[in-house]
Design a protein around this motif. Sequence first.
Motif, mmCIF file in Angstrom:
data_model
loop_
_atom_site.group_PDB
_atom_site.id
_atom_site.type_symbol
_atom_site.label_atom_id
_atom_site.label_comp_id
_atom_site.label_asym_id
_atom_site.label_seq_id
_atom_site.Cartn_x
_atom_site.Cartn_y
_atom_site.Cartn_z
ATOM 1 N N ARG A 4 0.744 -0.644 -0.328
ATOM 2 C CA ARG A 4 -0.071 -0.179 -0.126
ATOM 3 C C ARG A 4 1.005 1.556 -0.415
ATOM 4 O O ARG A 4 0.495 2.152 -0.611
ATOM 5 N N PHE A 5 1.907 1.083 1.226
ATOM 6 C CA PHE A 5 2.801 2.557 0.898
ATOM 7 C C PHE A 5 3.753 2.391 0.739
ATOM 8 O O PHE A 5 4.963 3.314 0.607
ATOM 9 N N GLY A 6 4.452 1.505 -0.087
ATOM 10 C CA GLY A 6 5.961 1.138 -0.827
ATOM 11 C C GLY A 6 7.059 1.133 0.129
ATOM 12 O O GLY A 6 6.747 0.869 1.163
ATOM 13 N N GLY A 7 7.579 2.459 0.446
ATOM 14 C CA GLY A 7 8.942 2.422 0.804
ATOM 15 C C GLY A 7 8.662 3.529 2.137
ATOM 16 O O GLY A 7 9.630 3.810 2.370
ATOM 17 N N GLN A 8 7.670 4.212 2.208
ATOM 18 C CA GLN A 8 7.060 5.166 3.145
ATOM 19 C C GLN A 8 6.420 4.637 4.290
ATOM 20 O O GLN A 8 5.960 4.034 4.164
ATOM 21 N N SER A 9 6.895 5.465 5.690
ATOM 22 C CA SER A 9 5.994 4.521 6.971
ATOM 23 C C SER A 9 4.555 4.819 6.417
ATOM 24 O O SER A 9 4.073 5.999 6.379
ATOM 25 N N PRO A 10 4.155 3.690 6.835
ATOM 26 C CA PRO A 10 2.633 3.949 7.288
ATOM 27 C C PRO A 10 1.999 4.714 8.443
ATOM 28 O O PRO A 10 0.753 4.926 8.385
ATOM 29 N N LEU A 11 3.237 5.030 9.607
ATOM 30 C CA LEU A 11 2.328 5.204 10.349
ATOM 31 C C LEU A 11 1.603 6.304 10.218
ATOM 32 O O LEU A 11 2.863 7.434 10.241
ATOM 33 N N GLY A 12 0.439 6.748 11.030
ATOM 34 C CA GLY A 12 -0.145 7.853 11.855
ATOM 35 C C GLY A 12 -0.214 8.479 10.293
ATOM 36 O O GLY A 12 -1.173 9.251 9.942
ATOM 37 N N ARG A 13 -0.836 7.674 8.898
ATOM 38 C CA ARG A 13 -1.798 7.866 7.832
ATOM 39 C C ARG A 13 -3.112 6.736 8.328
ATOM 40 O O ARG A 13 -3.298 5.595 9.281
ATOM 41 N N THR A 14 -4.280 6.926 7.743
ATOM 42 C CA THR A 14 -5.648 6.525 7.746
ATOM 43 C C THR A 14 -5.846 4.784 6.880
ATOM 44 O O THR A 14 -5.335 5.432 5.654
ATOM 45 N N ILE A 15 -6.600 4.535 7.188
ATOM 46 C CA ILE A 15 -7.148 3.171 6.015
ATOM 47 C C ILE A 15 -8.510 3.486 6.592
ATOM 48 O O ILE A 15 -8.948 2.711 8.026
ATOM 49 N N ARG A 16 -8.620 2.454 5.480
ATOM 50 C CA ARG A 16 -10.266 2.638 6.056
ATOM 51 C C ARG A 16 -10.483 0.534 5.682
ATOM 52 O O ARG A 16 -10.112 -0.190 5.234
#
Length: 802
Positions: free
Chosen positions: A574-586
């Motif tokens: 979903r986020f590739g090499g970026q950190s998913p922390l702090g992002r939202t997901i449904r």
Amino acid sequence: MTRFHNAQSLIGLYQLRTDLARATRSLLRTPGFSLAVVLTLALGIGANSAMFTVVNAVLFRPLPYPESHRIVSLSRTDEGRDQEVVDDRTFRALAAGGVPSFESVAAWSEQDVTVMTSDGPVMTHANAVTPGYFGVYGFRPVRGRVFTGDEEDRPVVVLSEQMWRTVFASDPAILGRTVVIDNKASTIVGIMPAVATSARREQLWIPLVVGSPVPNAMTFWSVSARLRPGATIDAARVEFATLERRVHDPSRRAAKHGPPETTVVMTLRDRLFGDSRRALLLLFSTVGVLLLVACANLANLSLARAARREREFALRLVLGASSARIVWYVLLECLLLAAAGAGLGLLLASASVGYLVSISPGSVANAENVRVDAVVLAFTFAIAVATSVLFGLVPALRAASGDANLTLATGTSRAAGSRREQLMRRTLIVAQLATALVVMTGAAIVTKTLARVAAIDTGFDSENLIAIRPSLGSARYTPATSQTFYTDLMTRLRDDPGARSVALVDALPLGGVRARMTEVDTSGKRTTLELVSADQDYFATIGARFVAGRGFTASDVRGAPLVVVVNETLARERFGGQSPLGRTIRADGNRLIVGVVHDIRHHGLEAPVSPVIYRPIAQERYTPFETILVRTVGRAPGIADRARAMVREMDAGQVAPSISAVEEVVSHQIAPRRFAVVLLGIFAALAAALALVGLYGVLSYLVAERTREIGIRVALGADSWRVLRSVLGSGLALTALGLLIGAGAAAFTVRFLQSAVYDMSVYDPWMFAAAAALLALVALVASYLPARRAAAIDPVTALRTD
């Protein structure tokens, strides 16, 4: 005329009895040869009979249903995987006659239920079925009736004959009585025969209501159908696919990326045994090859024995015996040996069948019905006759051919024939060595695959981890009361001295997941996300490792901001090499990603890891069917019994919970490969042993034939080392040729193992080299012993040899 035929029959019987007695005496005069042949045949025939017993029960024995070839299983695939289920909308269209090739269709769902008996509550296996189920499988009740179309929501039940006899003591007035199932009174309307329980071990059947309790959602069921007389499965596949396309929105399907959804129509036998068919047939083929190796070995022994008996057969021919008579006599000896070997092999097969069943994986369906029956006896008899002909025909023809007068006059063997026989014996040994290398290479590859599978990172620590699953009847426990029950039980477990930590989850690792959701992004790409609900102690209890962020805390409760933990696969995709922390997901609402956990395998060791979202149970609206995980202090003996006692104290009417070690779940995952490794390892060892005995026998015979020659060489000055090198060189030359041919044969045959290996190529040079080196070592030992005997020959004694 009748008297003449009777007299001929009596003479024939007398002649047969005489031949049998003579052949028996001849075999008893050579006990070493006879014992070697019988033991070799016992191993070869016994292994074949044991494997055929399993294969016959699992793959060949007719299914216990009338006209079972007309029963088919229906399902659909999603992203290339067979889901083995059909949704409720498609089933309703099927039940309305949407597929003309189907005579009847049925949906069913297996479950465990609690039945109140005179001895208290017991948990038993039930099958919730639609009324057409009994017609699809051809079951007729021995008493009473089955369900009618208007009883889907009525509390009625059909018992198995076994349950009627054991639980209800064969009560003749059982029909119309009431039994409490999951705290709900149900009326007994029928009793099904014992054959109805042979496939899935159901003890009772209850009506199934097909439909979804949640608006705009779908439920899924196992579905079977019976083909109409004359209908073909190919026509049914086309009709079912057409129906499925008509029921569901074509535009939704067109928007999907990746493998399309397809329908599946397969025979019931393929559904039940498809997973184990290829492995069992591979093992059966391997053990058949092992028998051929044994026959080659015995042919060598028989040729050597026939050479020593040349004068005996020549004398018989001179005295008037026909060539056909000599051939019959030699084959009769082989038949006697084969009969003795088959009898001993059948005993070995009977003794080993229990072991095969005990190590067979759960995927080998119908293993509980494996037994030695009339079909196995007939198979054993057939291979006994076949093997006797295979290893006896060439020696028999040799005994009946040649110039008898020349043999008696010269007292020596035929030189040309001896050369031909030496070539044949060497050819057989080369074939044995090549075949043994093929089997050993296959065993090495499968063993390496097992090691790779066993070393797969599961994402959690299964040691000293147990799973407890209480069975709370839905009629008695509401979501609120069940949550109270679990909370109370977990509090008691945490106070137990054998428990280190306790957690709650709705999906046991390696046990699958209960919930999924589908996302379609702006480009139309479709992604299936798996949902797991767990409490704040889950990750620590199973020993999961966090890549980033945190797990759940006591503050992650209902009313607080919705949070989730995602696995590495989801974060990467979903986020590739970026950190998913702090992002939202449904995921049932917009949720904040607070942690990334190392991939935990939920669908088996070898299945690809799917994107997973972990939600805190404390934020869920309801949490049914949870599993309690307990990390114990060491092995913690007795904690399972104490957990059962806790459940009884909390609810005396509740059945004992299901308790299992998670290590056993992991072990079950590798059971199919362990089964193949054990059997292939045994077969490879037998093949190597037979090759060793065969090579040893041929070289020993060659040394015996060359005794005078070796004696003369030693008398003329040849030293022991030269003699040793000569004989050893013959053995190593045969070995090198066998290994060369075997390597080519192995390179061709192991490609059939490609689908059975995990994350590796079957053309692993190290596996080929290891198998060849081991077989070469075995051959060196087999060659050295006759070579040392040749080097120790006394020339004076050798020159006196006739």
